[in-house]
Scaffold this motif. Sequence first.
Motif, PDB file in Angstrom:
ATOM      1  N   GLU A 138     -54.765   0.382  -8.460  1.00 55.47           N
ATOM      2  CA  GLU A 138     -56.093   0.297  -7.846  1.00 55.47           C
ATOM      3  C   GLU A 138     -56.986  -0.671  -8.603  1.00 55.47           C
ATOM      4  N   ASP A 139     -56.935  -0.637  -9.913  1.00 56.19           N
ATOM      5  CA  ASP A 139     -57.729  -1.559 -10.727  1.00 56.19           C
ATOM      6  C   ASP A 139     -57.325  -3.004 -10.455  1.00 56.19           C
TER       7      ASP A 139
ATOM      8  N   ARG B 150     -50.992   4.670 -10.724  1.00 60.01           N
ATOM      9  CA  ARG B 150     -51.744   4.520  -9.472  1.00 60.01           C
ATOM     10  C   ARG B 150     -53.127   3.926  -9.761  1.00 60.01           C
ATOM     11  N   GLN B 151     -53.785   4.406 -10.806  1.00 59.96           N
ATOM     12  CA  GLN B 151     -55.085   3.862 -11.191  1.00 59.96           C
ATOM     13  C   GLN B 151     -54.968   2.395 -11.598  1.00 59.96           C
TER      14      GLN B 151
ATOM     15  N   SER C 283     -50.332   9.186 -12.293  1.00 60.25           N
ATOM     16  CA  SER C 283     -51.765   9.014 -12.088  1.00 60.25           C
ATOM     17  C   SER C 283     -52.258   7.714 -12.725  1.00 60.25           C
ATOM     18  N   ALA C 284     -51.822   7.437 -13.938  1.00 61.26           N
ATOM     19  CA  ALA C 284     -52.232   6.218 -14.638  1.00 61.26           C
ATOM     20  C   ALA C 284     -51.716   4.973 -13.922  1.00 61.26           C
TER      21      ALA C 284
ATOM     22  N   LYS D 266     -59.232   1.143  -3.418  1.00 61.21           N
ATOM     23  CA  LYS D 266     -58.718   2.502  -3.536  1.00 61.21           C
ATOM     24  C   LYS D 266     -57.433   2.595  -2.715  1.00 61.21           C
TER      25      LYS D 266
END
Length: 103
Positions: free
Chosen positions: A34-35, A30-31, A27-28, A40
Amino acid sequence: MLNLDVVKSHLRLSGNTEDTYLQLLLSAARQAAEDYINRKIVDTAEEQGAAENALVLNDKVIIAILMTVGHFYENRESTSTLTIKEVPLTTHYLLNPYRNLTA
C-alpha cells in the motif's frame, strides 16, 4: 483471499507454531505494498466503493505481497553475510501498474 493458509503454502510451511509471526509478516507486507502504490488495498469491490482510490486485491498484488512475506521470513535481520540478488520479476514490477503517483 489472502490469508495464513495461502502464506503457509507459499512458504511451504505446515503447523501453526508461527501463525502469530506469519500474520505480522502478512500485515507488514500488505502495508508495504500500500505504501509503494500510494493506495489502499481492499479485498472486495464493495470495499473499493467505500474507499477513495482503493485497489481490489488481484493475483499480481497477491504474488507481490507473498514475495515480500517470503523475503521478510527468510531475512529476519538487517544484515547478512550472503550475497543476495534481486529476482527480475520483483514486487515493484508487479505493483508498478497500480501506483498512484499523484498522491
